[in-house]
Design a protein around this motif. Structure first.
Motif, PDB file in Angstrom:
ATOM      1  N   ASP A 268       0.822  -1.208   0.000  1.00 18.37           N
ATOM      2  CA  ASP A 268       0.000   0.000   0.000  1.00 18.37           C
ATOM      3  C   ASP A 268       0.860   1.264   0.000  1.00 18.37           C
ATOM      4  O   ASP A 268       0.409   2.323  -0.437  1.00 18.37           O
ATOM      5  N   GLU A 269       2.062   1.153   0.501  1.00 19.87           N
ATOM      6  CA  GLU A 269       3.011   2.274   0.463  1.00 19.87           C
ATOM      7  C   GLU A 269       3.686   2.351  -0.905  1.00 19.87           C
ATOM      8  O   GLU A 269       3.956   3.436  -1.414  1.00 19.87           O
ATOM      9  N   ALA A 270       3.973   1.197  -1.486  1.00 21.84           N
ATOM     10  CA  ALA A 270       4.731   1.141  -2.743  1.00 21.84           C
ATOM     11  C   ALA A 270       3.907   1.596  -3.945  1.00 21.84           C
ATOM     12  O   ALA A 270       4.408   2.338  -4.801  1.00 21.84           O
ATOM     13  N   GLU A 271       2.663   1.151  -4.014  1.00 13.48           N
ATOM     14  CA  GLU A 271       1.875   1.402  -5.227  1.00 13.48           C
ATOM     15  C   GLU A 271       1.727   2.884  -5.580  1.00 13.48           C
ATOM     16  O   GLU A 271       1.967   3.266  -6.729  1.00 13.48           O
ATOM     17  N   PRO A 272       1.365   3.763  -4.637  1.00 17.74           N
ATOM     18  CA  PRO A 272       1.246   5.175  -5.028  1.00 17.74           C
ATOM     19  C   PRO A 272       2.575   5.788  -5.471  1.00 17.74           C
ATOM     20  O   PRO A 272       2.602   6.676  -6.329  1.00 17.74           O
ATOM     21  N   LEU A 273       3.671   5.298  -4.924  1.00 12.32           N
ATOM     22  CA  LEU A 273       4.983   5.806  -5.341  1.00 12.32           C
ATOM     23  C   LEU A 273       5.309   5.364  -6.763  1.00 12.32           C
ATOM     24  O   LEU A 273       5.846   6.153  -7.554  1.00 12.32           O
TER      25      LEU A 273
END
Length: 120
Positions: free
Chosen positions: A17-22
């Protein structure tokens, strides 16, 4: 580049969930700076699509991105370039994951034919 690095960091920590928006922001940034079909943009798009396919199981979105990568690599590098052939193979993998076996098999066959032609 640092946005992608942070995305990979979170991915490796399994904090998807942290990686995807980045990954999304990195891809959008490259599109704005370099354009849709620049090799750096295509590389970022491919990396994000792999993340979506493998870690998120978002096969439909991954397929869409892999198709764009394939179209871009064909246009920029040619149909028989090594990276284009890899793009075909990767698209075939996501198609297989979606049970689109006929299309996946056809792509695998075309990839094999291309590799034989290029590598002998």
């Amino acid at each position: 580049e640092s946005m992608n690095t942070f995305a990979v960091f979170w991915q490796e920590q399994r904090k998807y969930d942290e990686a995807e928006p980045l990954y999304r922001r990195a891809l959008e940034g490259r599109k704005e700076v370099f354009g849709e079909e620049h090799p750096d943009t295509l590389e970022s798009m491919n990396t994000f699509a792999i993340f979506l396919m493998v870690d998120q199981r978002k096969h439909d979105e991954a397929e869409f991105l892999f198709r764009r990568v394939l179209d871009g690599t064909k246009k920029e590098l040619g149909a028989e370039h090594r990276i284009t052939l890899i793009s075909k193979h990767t698209l075939a993998l996501v198609l297989r994951a979606q049970h689109k076996y006929d299309e996946a098999e056809a792509l695998c066959r075309r990839t094999l034919e291309g590799r034989k032609k290029v590598l002998g």
